[in-house]
Design a protein around this motif. Structure first.
Motif, PDB file in Angstrom:
ATOM      1  N   PHE A 104      -4.933  -2.320 -70.546  1.00  0.00           N
ATOM      2  CA  PHE A 104      -4.078  -2.184 -69.365  1.00  0.00           C
ATOM      3  C   PHE A 104      -4.300  -3.349 -68.404  1.00  0.00           C
ATOM      4  CE2 PHE A 104      -3.235  -0.563 -65.069  1.00  0.00           C
ATOM      5  CZ  PHE A 104      -1.922  -0.154 -65.217  1.00  0.00           C
ATOM      6  N   ASN A 105      -5.546  -3.745 -68.201  1.00  0.00           N
ATOM      7  CA  ASN A 105      -5.837  -4.876 -67.318  1.00  0.00           C
ATOM      8  C   ASN A 105      -5.187  -6.163 -67.828  1.00  0.00           C
ATOM      9  OD1 ASN A 105      -7.383  -3.405 -65.482  1.00  0.00           O
ATOM     10  ND2 ASN A 105      -9.274  -3.709 -66.645  1.00  0.00           N
ATOM     11  N   ARG A 106      -5.166  -6.336 -69.141  1.00  0.00           N
ATOM     12  CA  ARG A 106      -4.547  -7.530 -69.707  1.00  0.00           C
ATOM     13  C   ARG A 106      -3.036  -7.535 -69.476  1.00  0.00           C
ATOM     14  NH1 ARG A 106      -4.891  -7.987 -76.044  1.00  0.00           N
ATOM     15  NH2 ARG A 106      -3.406  -6.279 -75.750  1.00  0.00           N
ATOM     16  N   GLN A 107      -2.410  -6.361 -69.506  1.00  0.00           N
ATOM     17  CA  GLN A 107      -0.968  -6.288 -69.349  1.00  0.00           C
ATOM     18  C   GLN A 107      -0.520  -6.599 -67.923  1.00  0.00           C
ATOM     19  OE1 GLN A 107       1.156  -5.959 -71.793  1.00  0.00           O
ATOM     20  NE2 GLN A 107      -0.427  -5.649 -73.345  1.00  0.00           N
ATOM     21  N   ILE A 108      -1.362  -6.352 -66.940  1.00  0.00           N
ATOM     22  CA  ILE A 108      -0.958  -6.546 -65.545  1.00  0.00           C
ATOM     23  C   ILE A 108      -1.536  -7.834 -64.962  1.00  0.00           C
ATOM     24  CG2 ILE A 108      -0.750  -4.063 -65.202  1.00  0.00           C
ATOM     25  CD1 ILE A 108      -3.371  -4.114 -63.672  1.00  0.00           C
ATOM     26  N   VAL A 109      -1.986  -8.743 -65.825  1.00  0.00           N
ATOM     27  CA  VAL A 109      -2.518 -10.017 -65.320  1.00  0.00           C
ATOM     28  C   VAL A 109      -1.464 -10.771 -64.521  1.00  0.00           C
ATOM     29  CG1 VAL A 109      -3.307 -12.301 -66.050  1.00  0.00           C
ATOM     30  CG2 VAL A 109      -4.301 -10.272 -67.064  1.00  0.00           C
ATOM     31  N   GLY A 110      -0.220 -10.732 -64.996  1.00  0.00           N
ATOM     32  CA  GLY A 110       0.840 -11.463 -64.310  1.00  0.00           C
ATOM     33  C   GLY A 110       1.236 -10.895 -62.968  1.00  0.00           C
ATOM     34  N   ALA A 111       0.751  -9.705 -62.620  1.00  0.00           N
ATOM     35  CA  ALA A 111       1.135  -9.076 -61.351  1.00  0.00           C
ATOM     36  C   ALA A 111      -0.001  -8.999 -60.344  1.00  0.00           C
ATOM     37  CB  ALA A 111       1.660  -7.659 -61.616  1.00  0.00           C
ATOM     38  N   ARG A 112      -1.182  -9.415 -60.728  1.00  0.00           N
ATOM     39  CA  ARG A 112      -2.331  -9.249 -59.836  1.00  0.00           C
ATOM     40  C   ARG A 112      -2.242 -10.108 -58.588  1.00  0.00           C
ATOM     41  NH1 ARG A 112      -7.327  -9.316 -64.152  1.00  0.00           N
ATOM     42  NH2 ARG A 112      -6.934  -7.286 -65.099  1.00  0.00           N
ATOM     43  N   ASP A 113      -1.681 -11.309 -58.712  1.00  0.00           N
ATOM     44  CA  ASP A 113      -1.629 -12.205 -57.566  1.00  0.00           C
ATOM     45  C   ASP A 113      -0.330 -12.081 -56.784  1.00  0.00           C
ATOM     46  OD1 ASP A 113      -0.094 -13.151 -59.598  1.00  0.00           O
ATOM     47  OD2 ASP A 113      -0.659 -15.262 -59.357  1.00  0.00           O
ATOM     48  N   LEU A 143       2.561  -9.765 -54.381  1.00  0.00           N
ATOM     49  CA  LEU A 143       2.528  -8.823 -53.259  1.00  0.00           C
ATOM     50  C   LEU A 143       2.434  -7.404 -53.796  1.00  0.00           C
ATOM     51  CD1 LEU A 143       5.254 -10.446 -50.966  1.00  0.00           C
ATOM     52  CD2 LEU A 143       2.778 -10.701 -50.812  1.00  0.00           C
ATOM     53  N   ILE A 144       1.978  -6.471 -52.943  1.00  0.00           N
ATOM     54  CA  ILE A 144       1.699  -5.116 -53.414  1.00  0.00           C
ATOM     55  C   ILE A 144       2.952  -4.434 -53.949  1.00  0.00           C
ATOM     56  CG2 ILE A 144       1.955  -4.254 -51.049  1.00  0.00           C
ATOM     57  CD1 ILE A 144      -0.325  -2.853 -53.864  1.00  0.00           C
ATOM     58  N   ILE A 145       4.102  -4.628 -53.290  1.00  0.00           N
ATOM     59  CA  ILE A 145       5.336  -3.997 -53.767  1.00  0.00           C
ATOM     60  C   ILE A 145       5.742  -4.583 -55.111  1.00  0.00           C
ATOM     61  CG2 ILE A 145       7.768  -3.588 -53.268  1.00  0.00           C
ATOM     62  CD1 ILE A 145       5.884  -2.015 -51.500  1.00  0.00           C
ATOM     63  N   THR A 146       5.635  -5.895 -55.244  1.00  0.00           N
ATOM     64  CA  THR A 146       5.973  -6.552 -56.508  1.00  0.00           C
ATOM     65  C   THR A 146       5.022  -6.128 -57.616  1.00  0.00           C
ATOM     66  OG1 THR A 146       6.762  -8.458 -55.238  1.00  0.00           O
ATOM     67  CG2 THR A 146       6.401  -8.783 -57.596  1.00  0.00           C
ATOM     68  N   PRO A 148      10.048   1.971 -33.611  1.00  0.00           N
ATOM     69  CA  PRO A 148      10.506   0.903 -32.691  1.00  0.00           C
ATOM     70  C   PRO A 148       9.715  -0.396 -32.835  1.00  0.00           C
ATOM     71  CG  PRO A 148       9.185   2.515 -31.509  1.00  0.00           C
ATOM     72  CD  PRO A 148       9.375   3.064 -32.898  1.00  0.00           C
ATOM     73  N   THR A 149       8.551  -0.319 -33.448  1.00  0.00           N
ATOM     74  CA  THR A 149       7.709  -1.511 -33.585  1.00  0.00           C
ATOM     75  C   THR A 149       8.038  -2.217 -34.894  1.00  0.00           C
ATOM     76  OG1 THR A 149       5.933  -0.409 -32.368  1.00  0.00           O
ATOM     77  CG2 THR A 149       5.350  -2.374 -33.623  1.00  0.00           C
ATOM     78  N   THR A 150       8.263  -3.492 -34.801  1.00  0.00           N
ATOM     79  CA  THR A 150       8.527  -4.294 -35.989  1.00  0.00           C
ATOM     80  C   THR A 150       7.208  -4.774 -36.586  1.00  0.00           C
ATOM     81  OG1 THR A 150      10.635  -5.027 -35.062  1.00  0.00           O
ATOM     82  CG2 THR A 150       9.724  -6.326 -36.893  1.00  0.00           C
ATOM     83  N   LEU A 151       6.992  -4.424 -37.806  1.00  0.00           N
ATOM     84  CA  LEU A 151       5.759  -4.813 -38.476  1.00  0.00           C
ATOM     85  C   LEU A 151       5.933  -6.187 -39.088  1.00  0.00           C
ATOM     86  CD1 LEU A 151       4.832  -1.437 -40.258  1.00  0.00           C
ATOM     87  CD2 LEU A 151       4.014  -2.309 -38.059  1.00  0.00           C
ATOM     88  N   ILE A 152       5.096  -7.115 -38.667  1.00  0.00           N
ATOM     89  CA  ILE A 152       5.158  -8.487 -39.146  1.00  0.00           C
ATOM     90  C   ILE A 152       4.038  -8.709 -40.156  1.00  0.00           C
ATOM     91  CG2 ILE A 152       5.073 -10.925 -38.480  1.00  0.00           C
ATOM     92  CD1 ILE A 152       5.985 -10.096 -35.718  1.00  0.00           C
ATOM     93  N   PRO A 153       4.336  -9.302 -41.288  1.00  0.00           N
ATOM     94  CA  PRO A 153       3.269  -9.549 -42.284  1.00  0.00           C
ATOM     95  C   PRO A 153       2.231 -10.510 -41.728  1.00  0.00           C
ATOM     96  CG  PRO A 153       5.279 -10.723 -42.870  1.00  0.00           C
ATOM     97  CD  PRO A 153       5.641  -9.816 -41.731  1.00  0.00           C
ATOM     98  N   PRO A 154       1.011 -10.379 -42.187  1.00  0.00           N
ATOM     99  CA  PRO A 154      -0.049 -11.282 -41.706  1.00  0.00           C
ATOM    100  C   PRO A 154       0.226 -12.718 -42.125  1.00  0.00           C
ATOM    101  CG  PRO A 154      -0.824 -10.001 -43.574  1.00  0.00           C
ATOM    102  CD  PRO A 154       0.507  -9.428 -43.195  1.00  0.00           C
ATOM    103  N   LYS A 155      -0.352 -13.641 -41.373  1.00  0.00           N
ATOM    104  CA  LYS A 155      -0.169 -15.047 -41.690  1.00  0.00           C
ATOM    105  C   LYS A 155      -0.851 -15.374 -43.012  1.00  0.00           C
ATOM    106  CE  LYS A 155       0.186 -16.637 -36.905  1.00  0.00           C
ATOM    107  NZ  LYS A 155      -0.387 -17.554 -35.862  1.00  0.00           N
ATOM    108  N   HIS A 156      -0.116 -16.070 -43.826  1.00  0.00           N
ATOM    109  CA  HIS A 156      -0.645 -16.425 -45.137  1.00  0.00           C
ATOM    110  C   HIS A 156      -1.516 -17.668 -45.024  1.00  0.00           C
ATOM    111  CE1 HIS A 156      -0.924 -16.903 -49.462  1.00  0.00           C
ATOM    112  NE2 HIS A 156      -0.480 -18.152 -49.347  1.00  0.00           N
TER     113      HIS A 156
END
Length: 264
Positions: free
Chosen positions: A35-44, A46-49, A176-184
């Protein structure tokens, strides 16, 4: 090696102390590694992706397994059927002479039936012997634990992953609060994709070569010619000087010593 193994609890490496709770003879973490080998392409990603990648992979896997299940025949899963057929071949060459199998408690002296849930060759031979003596024992497959049944395998994949709407169809949040992603912040060096290994896992892998055999790393070699450590007979060039001379004198003295016949 003995001291290292003696520090590990017997329940982790000795069959005599294994628990009967897990009906499986697999001592490796291959399922997790696949399973870890199959998700190598998704580890880096974003969480939703990353989650969407895993959802798509699991959906495809469930579909492929269901196609395989539709082709299966018999009471056991394909792999269990293959393993059990080999056990029956070995059992066909045996004759029942003494009791080592407890059919009532589904145990055997070799403990393979106890630990794996699959009758060993001794148990299969005993079941066939019961049938020959007019005891209704059924077929050996009926004595296999339900974890290997085809019906159990199908129950595992009964549930499917339902499709969900994409982000463009999500209901807008009323917060009402807009959530801004952290600075990369780009880290120095190449991003790591390999998982972090547990403590001691690297040392354990280094003790085995690619063929699965233990290496001779860390072992001391003793020369059979001069008796010194650090080399063998082929590379012996008289290393050790005094030790070599002493061993030769000892060998000469031994050859010249008289031999007594105690029977006389």
């Amino acid at each position: 090696m003995y001291d290292w193994l003696n520090e590990i609890p017997y329940t982790d490496w000795s069959r005599a102390y294994f628990s009967r709770r897990a009906k499986c003879d697999m001592l490796l973490s291959n399922i997790c590694e696949v399973f870890n080998r199959q998700i190598v392409g998704a580890r880096d990603k974003l969480i939703i992706t990353c989650l969407e990648f895993i959802r798509e992979y699991m959906t495809k896997r469930i579909v492929n397994v269901k196609k395989l299940q539709a082709k299966c025949m018999g009471p056991l899963t394909p792999h269990a059927t293959e393993v059990f057929d080999e056990i029956k071949k070995q059992a066909a060459e045996m004759s029942v002479l003494m009791v080592v199998v407890n059919v009532k408690h589904k145990t055997c002296a070799c403990r393979k039936w106890d630990l794996t849930g699959m009758p060993c060759k001794h148990a299969v031979a005993a079941i066939w012997d019961m049938s020959r003596n007019s005891i209704d024992a059924g077929i050996p497959e009926e004595w296999v634990d339900e974890v290997y049944w085809l019906s159990t395998w199908k129950k595992v994949y009964d549930n499917v992953i339902e499709p969900i709407n994409g982000p463009e169809m999500w209901t807008p949040s009323e917060c009402p609060t807009t959530l801004i992603p952290p600075k990369h912040h780009t880290q120095v060096g190449r991003p790591k994709k390999k998982r972090k290994k547990a403590f001691g896992e690297n040392e354990l892998e280094q003790e085995f070569d690619k063929g699965g055999k233990m290496t001779r790393k860390g072992t001391s070699i003793k020369c059979g010619k001069c008796g010194n450590m650090g080399h063998n007979v082929r590379s012996c060039k008289g290393q050790g000087g005094e030790q070599s001379t002493a061993s030769q004198e000892s060998h000469t003295a031994t050859q010249g010593a008289p031999v007594y016949n105690l029977d006389e």
